[in-house]
Design an enzyme around this catalytic site. Structure first.
Site, PDB file in Angstrom:
ATOM      1  N   HIS A 121       0.825  -1.211   0.000  1.00 12.18           N
ATOM      2  CA  HIS A 121       0.000   0.000   0.000  1.00 12.18           C
ATOM      3  C   HIS A 121       0.859   1.261   0.000  1.00 12.18           C
ATOM      4  O   HIS A 121       0.533   2.254  -0.653  1.00 12.18           O
ATOM      5  CB  HIS A 121      -0.928   0.015   1.208  1.00 12.18           C
ATOM      6  CG  HIS A 121      -2.119  -0.877   1.064  1.00 12.18           C
ATOM      7  ND1 HIS A 121      -3.135  -0.926   1.990  1.00 12.18           N
ATOM      8  CD2 HIS A 121      -2.477  -1.758   0.082  1.00 12.18           C
ATOM      9  CE1 HIS A 121      -4.049  -1.793   1.602  1.00 12.18           C
ATOM     10  NE2 HIS A 121      -3.677  -2.302   0.445  1.00 12.18           N
ATOM     11  N   TYR A 131      -9.528   4.358   2.300  1.00 13.53           N
ATOM     12  CA  TYR A 131     -10.061   3.292   3.150  1.00 13.53           C
ATOM     13  C   TYR A 131     -11.558   3.498   3.419  1.00 13.53           C
ATOM     14  O   TYR A 131     -12.311   2.532   3.552  1.00 13.53           O
ATOM     15  CB  TYR A 131      -9.306   3.239   4.476  1.00 13.53           C
ATOM     16  CG  TYR A 131      -8.004   2.485   4.396  1.00 13.53           C
ATOM     17  CD1 TYR A 131      -7.969   1.101   4.520  1.00 13.53           C
ATOM     18  CD2 TYR A 131      -6.797   3.158   4.190  1.00 13.53           C
ATOM     19  CE1 TYR A 131      -6.778   0.398   4.455  1.00 13.53           C
ATOM     20  CE2 TYR A 131      -5.597   2.462   4.120  1.00 13.53           C
ATOM     21  CZ  TYR A 131      -5.595   1.086   4.249  1.00 13.53           C
ATOM     22  OH  TYR A 131      -4.417   0.393   4.167  1.00 13.53           O
ATOM     23  N   GLU A 173       0.974   2.453   7.828  1.00 17.18           N
ATOM     24  CA  GLU A 173       1.409   3.035   6.563  1.00 17.18           C
ATOM     25  C   GLU A 173       1.944   4.445   6.741  1.00 17.18           C
ATOM     26  O   GLU A 173       2.959   4.818   6.124  1.00 17.18           O
ATOM     27  CB  GLU A 173       0.239   3.014   5.567  1.00 17.18           C
ATOM     28  CG  GLU A 173      -0.064   1.612   5.057  1.00 17.18           C
ATOM     29  CD  GLU A 173      -1.437   1.476   4.440  1.00 17.18           C
ATOM     30  OE1 GLU A 173      -2.017   2.496   4.008  1.00 17.18           O
ATOM     31  OE2 GLU A 173      -1.952   0.338   4.394  1.00 17.18           O
ATOM     32  N   TYR A 245       9.138  -3.518  -8.396  1.00 13.42           N
ATOM     33  CA  TYR A 245      10.290  -4.300  -8.842  1.00 13.42           C
ATOM     34  C   TYR A 245      11.398  -4.212  -7.793  1.00 13.42           C
ATOM     35  O   TYR A 245      11.744  -3.126  -7.333  1.00 13.42           O
ATOM     36  CB  TYR A 245      10.809  -3.790 -10.188  1.00 13.42           C
ATOM     37  CG  TYR A 245       9.781  -3.815 -11.293  1.00 13.42           C
ATOM     38  CD1 TYR A 245       9.385  -5.011 -11.886  1.00 13.42           C
ATOM     39  CD2 TYR A 245       9.180  -2.643 -11.744  1.00 13.42           C
ATOM     40  CE1 TYR A 245       8.435  -5.043 -12.895  1.00 13.42           C
ATOM     41  CE2 TYR A 245       8.230  -2.653 -12.758  1.00 13.42           C
ATOM     42  CZ  TYR A 245       7.854  -3.860 -13.325  1.00 13.42           C
ATOM     43  OH  TYR A 245       6.906  -3.883 -14.323  1.00 13.42           O
ATOM     44  N   GLY A 308      12.977 -14.220  -9.770  1.00 12.21           N
ATOM     45  CA  GLY A 308      13.059 -14.198  -8.320  1.00 12.21           C
ATOM     46  C   GLY A 308      14.473 -14.093  -7.788  1.00 12.21           C
ATOM     47  O   GLY A 308      14.679 -13.952  -6.577  1.00 12.21           O
ATOM     48  N   THR A 310      16.331 -11.565  -8.141  1.00 10.54           N
ATOM     49  CA  THR A 310      16.696 -10.171  -7.894  1.00 10.54           C
ATOM     50  C   THR A 310      16.886  -9.806  -6.424  1.00 10.54           C
ATOM     51  O   THR A 310      17.873  -9.136  -6.090  1.00 10.54           O
ATOM     52  CB  THR A 310      15.699  -9.210  -8.568  1.00 10.54           C
ATOM     53  OG1 THR A 310      14.360  -9.566  -8.195  1.00 10.54           O
ATOM     54  CG2 THR A 310      15.835  -9.268 -10.080  1.00 10.54           C
ATOM     55  N   PRO A 311      16.013 -10.205  -5.498  1.00 13.62           N
ATOM     56  CA  PRO A 311      16.284  -9.825  -4.104  1.00 13.62           C
ATOM     57  C   PRO A 311      17.485 -10.539  -3.503  1.00 13.62           C
ATOM     58  O   PRO A 311      18.032 -10.099  -2.486  1.00 13.62           O
ATOM     59  CB  PRO A 311      14.990 -10.215  -3.371  1.00 13.62           C
ATOM     60  CG  PRO A 311      14.333 -11.226  -4.231  1.00 13.62           C
ATOM     61  CD  PRO A 311      14.710 -10.890  -5.634  1.00 13.62           C
TER      62      PRO A 311
END
Length: 422
Positions: A121, A131, A173, A245, A308, A310-311
């Protein structure tokens, strides 16, 4: 260290201001806690609602987007049309109702189901007022699907429960956004960034390097494993939802880098591959995400499939050689494997379907155990890949005795899983 990083210090500063975020929810009139009656009602009616949850969420998305098309700027149209997002929201509703009396299973720790949602979010720059709109249309959908079964007492309880969850998310948040702004090179919301480099790093995978205007050339801090959110306007109407990304450059540089696989039918990935050029400007949100390194008491096994990987770049470098037991990867072919050469300092185990045929997850996991030379229960496993990859390899690891699993699935929006840490 992670404990004393700029990101963690910024988070502490933000949390010291948490009363301000509570004030936001209070001004909005959101419940600061749920009544015992509400909890009991949700617990009792949850099993009745569950079989109708997907019908409720499908109607919800149809109504909210039909009457508020501007919300396509945060809702991924493809995920809704495919049914992925309605199913995800339905799963979240059922998980929330099931654990309404034990919310510690859903919130309050890194990588918790609510934390995953909160981080996404933040990347979408969801605002508190949205919300209220969601509550309105969700409760209307509940009433329309369930009809007379929704008595005033039941409707009131579900309304309070939804608004309480909104309160929890809003406060989390706002705190996360404040922390992102306080970091070195940080900023708030979507800000322009200049594309300064494009590199082909594997078959159908391009690496994009951006210089964010808001950071002013300063070094940009983030937590390894976090993602970058990119907003492009495909049709000139402002209604293309951002995409997330994983960052593939190291923290502390003046630019931000992510690698994007061209996906068949993927509107944004195709646009980025075919149309973006050096010198163009896109809008970026600051880095967010909770698929990050945990404590380093045990050695880590980094297991990825396809994009996957990338991290795992920043994960490996953060843990260091002494704490990485193995970097394991499955891909279609060597030419499809991005960043294969970046793991030269670590023990590696790569398999390619072009060479070995179909990679059996159970066999692969047994080979991982043999290569690490320890019981799988002695390692932390970090998994990232497509939904099918994740499901298959998670099951294989559990069967083989792995106990500490942390994961991120590269597709759609997060589900409110209870097995995010497995």
């Amino acid at each position: 260290s992670l404990k004393n990083s700029d990101s963690m210090m910024a988070l502490r500063r933000a949390l010291r201001c948490s009363k301000a975020y509570s004030t936001v929810s209070q001004v909005m009139g959101l419940p600061q806690q749920m009544s015992a009656e509400t909890i009991a009602t949700i617990k009792a009616t949850g099993p009745v609602v569950a079989p109708h949850a997907v019908d409720i969420t499908k109607l919800f998305y149809s109504k909210i987007l039909g009457e508020n098309p501007s919300l396509f700027s945060i809702f991924n149209r493809a995920n809704i049309e495919s049914g992925t997002q309605p199913r995800t929201l339905a799963d979240s509703i059922v998980a929330y109702a099931t654990h309404i009396d034990k919310l510690e299973a859903l919130v309050g720790f890194t990588g918790s189901p609510v934390d995953v949602i909160v981080q996404k979010h933040c990347g979408l720059d969801v605002t508190p007022d949205q919300y209220v709109i969601v509550h309105k249309y969700l409760m209307a959908a509940v009433g329309e699907v369930l009809g007379d079964a929704v008595t005033p007492e039941i409707g009131g309880a579900w309304s309070e429960a939804v608004l309480f969850l909104a309160k929890v998310c809003i406060e989390a948040e706002e705190a996360a956004k404040a922390a992102a702004k306080l970091r070195s090179g940080g900023w708030a919301g979507y800000q322009p960034a200049k594309l300064v480099g494009i590199d082909l790093v594997a078959d159908s995978i391009k690496c994009f390097t951006f210089a964010p205007t808001a950071s002013g050339g300063a070094s940009i801090d983030f937590t390894p494993g976090q993602f970058l959110s990119i907003r492009v306007d495909l049709n000139g109407d402002g209604l293309t939802a951002p995409r997330h990304y994983t960052l593939t450059n190291a923290p502390g540089e003046a630019t931000l880098q992510c690698s994007v696989k061209r996906v068949d039918g993927g509107a944004v990935s195709t646009y980025m591959h075919d149309h973006l050029k050096v010198g163009d400007t896109v809008d970026l949100a600051p880095p967010f995400g909770c698929f990050v390194p945990r404590g380093a008491e045990r050695q880590a096994v980094l297991l990825s499939g396809g994009i996957g990987v990338t991290p795992m770049l920043n994960m490996a470098n953060t843990f260091g050689k002494d704490k990485v037991a193995l970097v394991a990867h499955v891909d279609a072919s060597p030419s499809a494997h991005a960043f294969a050469g970046a793991f030269g300092a670590f023990p590696t185990f790569f398999k390619y379907e072009s060479e070995s045929g179909h990679v059996d997850a159970d066999v692969f996991v047994k080979e991982i155990a043999a290569k690490t030379g320890t019981s799988l229960a002695m390692n932390d496993f970090y998994l990232c890949g497509s939904p099918s990859f994740m499901n298959t390899f998670t099951a294989a690891l559990k069967t083989a005795g792995a106990q500490n699993l942390y994961s991120e699935t590269f597709k759609g929006h997060p589900e409110m899983y209870l097995n995010r840490r497995q």
